[in-house]
Each structure stands twice: as C-alpha cells, then as structure tokens.
Design an enzyme around this catalytic site. Sequence first.
Site, short mmCIF file in Angstrom:
data_model
loop_
_atom_site.label_atom_id
_atom_site.label_comp_id
_atom_site.label_asym_id
_atom_site.label_seq_id
_atom_site.Cartn_x
_atom_site.Cartn_y
_atom_site.Cartn_z
N ASP A 46 2.09 -3.11 -8.61
CA ASP A 46 3.38 -2.48 -8.88
C ASP A 46 3.27 -1.56 -10.09
OD1 ASP A 46 3.31 -4.39 -10.86
OD2 ASP A 46 5.15 -5.42 -10.27
N SER A 47 2.08 -1.49 -10.70
CA SER A 47 1.80 -0.46 -11.70
C SER A 47 1.97 0.93 -11.08
CB SER A 47 0.38 -0.61 -12.26
OG SER A 47 -0.55 -0.77 -11.20
N ASP A 85 0.74 -6.36 -4.26
CA ASP A 85 1.55 -6.93 -5.33
C ASP A 85 2.97 -7.17 -4.83
OD1 ASP A 85 1.45 -7.83 -7.90
OD2 ASP A 85 1.47 -5.85 -8.84
N LYS A 115 -0.13 -10.90 -4.53
CA LYS A 115 -0.14 -11.34 -5.93
C LYS A 115 1.29 -11.56 -6.39
CE LYS A 115 -1.17 -8.57 -9.55
NZ LYS A 115 0.12 -8.69 -10.29
N GLU A 117 3.64 -12.72 -9.88
CA GLU A 117 3.67 -12.96 -11.33
C GLU A 117 4.40 -14.26 -11.63
OE1 GLU A 117 5.10 -9.69 -13.69
OE2 GLU A 117 3.74 -8.26 -12.74
N GLU A 184 -3.50 -11.75 -17.95
CA GLU A 184 -3.26 -10.45 -18.59
C GLU A 184 -2.76 -10.60 -20.02
OE1 GLU A 184 -0.93 -7.61 -16.34
OE2 GLU A 184 -0.82 -6.23 -18.04
O1 KIV Z 1 0.36 -3.96 -11.11
C1 KIV Z 1 -0.79 -4.01 -11.54
O2 KIV Z 1 -1.54 -3.02 -11.52
C2 KIV Z 1 -1.27 -5.28 -12.06
C3 KIV Z 1 -2.63 -5.31 -12.69
C4 KIV Z 1 -2.70 -4.52 -13.91
C5 KIV Z 1 -3.14 -6.70 -12.86
O3 KIV Z 1 -0.59 -6.25 -11.97
#
Ligand code: KIV
Length: 284
Positions: A46-47, A85, A115, A117, A184
């Site tokens: 989600d970056s 994510d 993934k 969080e 992280e």
């Molecule tokens: O969203 C993302 O890119 C991340 C990584 C930096 C681990 O969660």
Amino acid sequence: MMKRKTTLQLQSMKSREEKISMVTAYDATMSRLVELAGIDIILVGDSAGMVMQGRSDTLAVSIDEIIYHCQCVGRGNTTAHLVGDMPFMSYQTSLEEGLRNAGRLVKEGGCQSVKIEGAGRHLPLVEALVDTGIPVMGHIGLTPQSVNKFGGFKVQGRDSDGLERLLAEAKGLEKAGAYSIVLEGIPASIAARISTELHIPTIGIGAGKTCDGQVLVIQDLLGMNSSFKPKFVRLFAELEATIVEALKDYDSAVKSGSFPSEEESFGLTKKSSPSPVYSTPGKK
Ligand code: KIV
C-alpha cells in the site's frame, strides 16, 4: 508456466540460513526487471499510495487499487512469490470483510499470499485466512497504517516493554499460522531476538541485518527521489539523475529537430524490416 516461489520454499530458505530478498513493485515494466534480477518476493504494497499516487501516507489506498497493481505486476513477472497488501480498512471492520477482501487479492489479483499490519485483534483473521487456504505475511513495528496513532513514521519498540510486546506479537502471529513477518522500523537488537525465537522467516525494513530477509520500496533502493533518503535505505542506484539526464537529452533533441532522424522514420515503401510498428513488450 508459472514457477513462483512458494511459502514453503521461502520457509526452507530460513532453515538453510539463506537470506530472502523482497522488493515492492506496482507495474509490469518494473516487475519484469525484478524477475531478471532473481528477487524472491514482490510485495504490491500500500506504499503505492505514496510512490505511485503521491500521497503523504498509505491510508487512502483501496483494495481495488491493490488488485489493479497486482494484476499489472503479475503480468510482468512469473517467478517471484507475489504478496498483496491488505490496505487500511479492508480488514479492520470485520472478519468477514477481511476474508472477502483477501479472497479478492487471490482470485482477482493473482496473489499467492496477503500481508496484514498488526497482531492482537487481527489474529483470528490470520487463523481464518490460513484455514481458508490463504497464506498470511504479518507486519509489526512501524506499521504505516497506524501513522496517526504513532504521531508520525517513528521507530517503534524503544520503550521499556518494547521487546516483550513485539516478541509477543510476533509469536502470536506465528502461532496463528503466518508464514513470515515483516519487521519494520524497530531496533536491530529486538529484530534479532525475534528472528532467533521464531521458526518462520522475518523480513526486515529498518530492522537491522539479523532478519532472515530484507525488503525495500523499489523506488527508494533505485534512488528515484533524491529528496527521500531515510537512514534505513541504501541507494543501489541513482536513477533520478540518470532519468532526468535522459529526459533533458530527449527534450533538446526534440527542440533542436535532431529527433526523430530518417532511420527513426517510416518511408512510403517497406524496405527490409517486415516487423510491425511495435510488438507488445513483455507479453508472455
Ligand atoms: O506497503 C509497503 O510497501 C510495505 C513495505 C514497506 C513492507 O508495507
């Protein structure tokens, strides 16, 4: 024929003490290069909200946007394990919504795992996903979806019970069935202790060298934004300068009339080349 790395292969890398490489990617062009480099895992993070959409945090990213980027990445790369994510509020409201959205990442996005969080209240979701057949990568420490709670992107776990809390979260995720965990923005000593105590691989970002693998946002490691250089990022290239230089050359060539040349133009009659105007790049 897909030959993507599986969660079992990634876990056996930890037992062989072989480090795991992971990068983010959001498009087919970049994910093709990631395949050529032999990287083990691609995270469609989600970056994307920050590096693709230009936002100051990840909170506005939607599940539909992550699915779109997963589809793009999947077309460019057939070898890396593909992780999608789960964006903010795609799993926080209920277990059912979390299951449905994770299922969309697999069915529509082509992901092999998702993934999430956090630990604690999300452990029942991790268990339910794993039970359903969807492998889960955990993510603890500086979890960007909690940026407003943290009061900024700050290193976590430096308080007196930081080690115990993060270790308990990591163990909770392992027990719930997560196949690996991103650590992280935490002190290297805490990440080292977690990595030693867990059987599943830890993937660090700003968490020191003892993690079982490392992840970086691809634009960061390629040096595509010289105004963003946090302590934990190493520049493996300085593409900002290279790209800007190339664009300046293009600009001058267009303005001076030196581009396109005769060789770069079509004549009325076909000479030697029978090829079409262009072929689809990266089409497998
Ligand atoms: O969203 C993302 O890119 C991340 C990584 C930096 C681990 O969660």
